[in-house]
Motif scaffolding. Structure first.
Motif, PDB file in Angstrom:
ATOM      1  N   ASN A  27       0.775  -1.246   0.000  1.00 43.83           N
ATOM      2  CA  ASN A  27       0.000   0.000   0.000  1.00 43.83           C
ATOM      3  C   ASN A  27       0.801   1.288   0.000  1.00 43.83           C
ATOM      4  OD1 ASN A  27      -2.745  -1.211   0.361  1.00 43.83           O
ATOM      5  ND2 ASN A  27      -1.704  -2.063   2.134  1.00 43.83           N
ATOM      6  N   CYS A  28       2.049   1.248   0.384  1.00 40.92           N
ATOM      7  CA  CYS A  28       2.795   2.491   0.531  1.00 40.92           C
ATOM      8  C   CYS A  28       3.892   2.600  -0.519  1.00 40.92           C
ATOM      9  CB  CYS A  28       3.424   2.588   1.920  1.00 40.92           C
ATOM     10  SG  CYS A  28       2.304   2.133   3.256  1.00 40.92           S
ATOM     11  N   ALA A  40       6.700  10.993  -4.415  1.00 42.16           N
ATOM     12  CA  ALA A  40       6.553  11.283  -2.979  1.00 42.16           C
ATOM     13  C   ALA A  40       7.921  11.050  -2.338  1.00 42.16           C
ATOM     14  CB  ALA A  40       5.520  10.342  -2.371  1.00 42.16           C
ATOM     15  N   VAL A  68      -0.978   9.519   9.120  1.00 47.45           N
ATOM     16  CA  VAL A  68      -1.343   8.811   7.885  1.00 47.45           C
ATOM     17  C   VAL A  68      -2.856   8.563   7.842  1.00 47.45           C
ATOM     18  CG1 VAL A  68      -1.051   6.658   6.567  1.00 47.45           C
ATOM     19  CG2 VAL A  68       0.933   7.781   7.572  1.00 47.45           C
ATOM     20  N   SER A  76       1.898  18.058   9.725  1.00 50.10           N
ATOM     21  CA  SER A  76       3.008  17.525   8.923  1.00 50.10           C
ATOM     22  C   SER A  76       4.382  17.910   9.464  1.00 50.10           C
ATOM     23  CB  SER A  76       2.869  18.052   7.493  1.00 50.10           C
ATOM     24  OG  SER A  76       4.057  17.828   6.776  1.00 50.10           O
ATOM     25  N   LEU A  77       5.332  16.982   9.327  1.00 51.83           N
ATOM     26  CA  LEU A  77       6.735  17.280   9.646  1.00 51.83           C
ATOM     27  C   LEU A  77       7.489  17.595   8.365  1.00 51.83           C
ATOM     28  CD1 LEU A  77       7.740  14.384  12.082  1.00 51.83           C
ATOM     29  CD2 LEU A  77       6.714  16.576  12.624  1.00 51.83           C
ATOM     30  N   ILE A  82       5.114  18.611   1.028  1.00 51.81           N
ATOM     31  CA  ILE A  82       3.743  18.971   0.621  1.00 51.81           C
ATOM     32  C   ILE A  82       3.800  20.034  -0.476  1.00 51.81           C
ATOM     33  CG2 ILE A  82       1.531  19.934   1.368  1.00 51.81           C
ATOM     34  CD1 ILE A  82       1.980  18.714   4.097  1.00 51.81           C
ATOM     35  N   MET A  88      -0.512  14.260   0.925  1.00 59.30           N
ATOM     36  CA  MET A  88      -0.798  12.832   0.727  1.00 59.30           C
ATOM     37  C   MET A  88      -2.306  12.574   0.864  1.00 59.30           C
ATOM     38  SD  MET A  88       0.770   9.614   2.749  1.00 59.30           S
ATOM     39  CE  MET A  88      -0.385   8.420   3.367  1.00 59.30           C
ATOM     40  N   LEU A  98      -2.202   0.658  10.547  1.00 58.68           N
ATOM     41  CA  LEU A  98      -1.258   1.777  10.468  1.00 58.68           C
ATOM     42  C   LEU A  98      -0.159   1.658  11.508  1.00 58.68           C
ATOM     43  CD1 LEU A  98      -3.729   4.667   9.656  1.00 58.68           C
ATOM     44  CD2 LEU A  98      -2.056   3.608   8.139  1.00 58.68           C
TER      45      LEU A  98
END
Ligand code: HEC
Length: 120
Positions: A27-28, A40, A68, A76-77, A82, A88, A98
């Motif tokens: 999935n990632c 990404a 996530v 966000s870090l 972004i 995302m 997760l």
């Protein structure tokens, strides 16, 4: 039918951390390559940013899984990512999935050769 039944039995023996690996790969990885930033940030980059920000595995896992689950600019870090790629999308996983994915990311050194793609 027998094949299906057999894989069901096998799946129930998989440990939680292997589950994280399976879910991550399914999935990632499509967006987050292990070491290369394409559409990404790479997984090793995500991992490094989160490792720098959180001291313990517990904090790392709980922050990453919460983010996530509901990606946001505020939490966000990686504001630079972004700006570059857009936020995302929300993927709709449950907390357990997760958490095992995040724990897998925490534990895995994606830069170590042969770790995720064993040499043939
Ligand atoms: C459709 C593509 C896509 C998929 C699939 C995807 N991501 Fe992402 N992800 C992105 C993009 C683009 C960013 C960079 C922008 C951002 O941070 O929102 C990102 C950023 C992140 C971040 C950094 C968050 C931050 O602090 O900004 C984490 C952590 C992350 N992804 C984890 C995951 C995990 C875990 C999965 C699998 C369950 C996953 N992503 C699946 C596209 C994706």
């Amino acid at each position: 039918m027998r094949g299906f039944f057999l894989s069901f039995i096998l799946a129930s023996f998989i440990y939680a951390e292997d589950m994280g690996s399976l879910l991550f790969h399914g999935n990632c990885l499509t967006c987050h390559h292990e070491t290369k930033t394409i559409s990404a940030p790479s997984t090793s980059e995500l991992r490094q940013r989160y490792r720098d920000a959180f001291f313990s595995k517990e904090e790392f896992v709980s922050y990453m899984s919460a983010w996530v689950k509901k990606p946001s600019y505020e939490g966000s870090l990686m504001h630079d990512a972004i700006k570059k790629h857009g936020l995302m999308p929300e993927l709709g996983f449950d907390d357990d999935a997760l958490k095992s994915i995040s724990a897998y990311i925490y534990e895995t050194d994606f830069l170590e050769e042969g770790k995720t793609h064993p040499k043939r």
